[in-house]
Write an enzyme that holds these catalytic residues in place. Structure first.
Site, PDB file in Angstrom:
ATOM      1  N   LYS A   8       0.854  -1.188   0.000  1.00  0.00           N
ATOM      2  CA  LYS A   8       0.000   0.000   0.000  1.00  0.00           C
ATOM      3  C   LYS A   8       0.886   1.233   0.000  1.00  0.00           C
ATOM      4  CE  LYS A   8       0.881   1.229   4.481  1.00  0.00           C
ATOM      5  NZ  LYS A   8       1.619   2.464   4.881  1.00  0.00           N
ATOM      6  N   ASP A  30      -3.091  -1.248  10.458  1.00  0.00           N
ATOM      7  CA  ASP A  30      -3.179  -1.225   8.992  1.00  0.00           C
ATOM      8  C   ASP A  30      -3.857  -2.463   8.412  1.00  0.00           C
ATOM      9  OD1 ASP A  30      -1.939   1.203   8.865  1.00  0.00           O
ATOM     10  OD2 ASP A  30      -0.043   0.463   8.055  1.00  0.00           O
TER      11      ASP A  30
END
Length: 284
Positions: free
Chosen positions: A14, A140
């Protein structure tokens, strides 16, 4: 008959397209506003279901330690404990993402483990239930489980799907390991960026509140970012050390990569608003 190996479960990287720190809570965690987007550069995992409850992890990278602190094994163990599943798994990790670079590789590996084993073990937890398990392991992890580009608030757990453009990125991984804990504990880290509405944030120039501090302390990050800024709008992802430049065309990014100084390592990848893990989930 031995169980077949279920192959090629992706764990994508990401990028934090922006990262704002809005304050510090009483429990020590920081209030954030950030924009997550996946890129088509992934670790890959294979799984084999076993009848016994042991969890075994193999990796192609010596730096991956298969002990009780490993996020992949912790994720699998948490799924076992939550569901009461009495079997286990043998797991193979093909590690491609830089470790400790702000690309979320460890969190993504854990998320893919939860999603894949929930399918292969037939434990039938919902996405929300998997995300709750993931959040206990790392802030996350839920975004990787949900699998869509997201605007995140709180400590990163409140997610809202968004659809930013999907440009090409040149990502550079400096030869530096930045400690996330050290960054967030540093007294010089700005913690007073005002909270703004998502529409405002999406339309203004994007920045990373951790970047100035990290660049001042890690010359390798400063050098990589300085070089990349010669070619494209660029900034740091997460707490570093990786930095990324944004290009409209793949060829532009590849041309810049071809000029990358020999002491730096990088790769080109495209932004993705839908995680390849979600695509893989439809072909278990």
């Amino acid at each position: 008959m031995p169980a077949a190996i279920s192959r090629n479960w992706p764990a994508p990287a990401k990028l934090n397209l922006f990262l704002h720190i809005n304050g510090r809570r009483a429990d020590g965690y920081h209030e954030l506003q950030t924009l997550f987007q996946f890129i088509d550069y992934c670790d890959m995992l294979d799984f084999k279901v076993t009848e016994t409850p042991e969890l075994i992890l193999h990796s192609n990278m010596s730096g991956v330690v298969a002990d009780s602190d490993n996020l992949i094994l912790r994720a699998a163990k948490s799924l076992q404990q939550t569901t009461g599943f009495n079997g286990g798994a043998e797991i193979w990790l093909d590690k491609r993402l830089p470790m400790g670079g702000g690309l979320g590789g460890g969190s993504s590996d854990a998320a893919t483990t939860l999603v894949a084993l929930n399918t292969l073990w037939h434990t039938q937890l919902s996405t929300e239930e998997l995300a709750k398990i993931g959040l206990k392991l790392g802030a996350d992890i839920p975004v990787f489980i949900h699998g869509f580009a997201a605007f995140a608030e709180g400590v990163g757990e409140r997610l809202q799907a968004v659809n930013p453009s999907e440009p090409w990125y040149l990502v550079i991984a400096p030869d530096a390991h930045v400690s996330t804990a050290d960054v967030f504990q540093d007294p010089l880290l700005p913690r007073d960026t005002p909270k703004l509405a998502i529409d405002t944030l999406m339309s203004q120039p994007w920045a990373n509140d951790c970047q100035k501090l990290v660049v001042s302390k890690y010359p390798q990050v400063a050098k990589a970012l300085g070089w990349l800024l010669e070619y494209a709008p660029s900034r740091m992802t997460g707490t570093g050390a990786c930095v990324f430049g944004e290009f409209t065309q793949q060829q532009q990014a590849l041309a810049a990569l071809a000029k990358l100084p020999s002491e730096m390592q990088g790769f080109v990848a495209q932004g993705m608003n839908l995680s390849p893990l979600i695509t893989r989930l439809s072909h278990p």
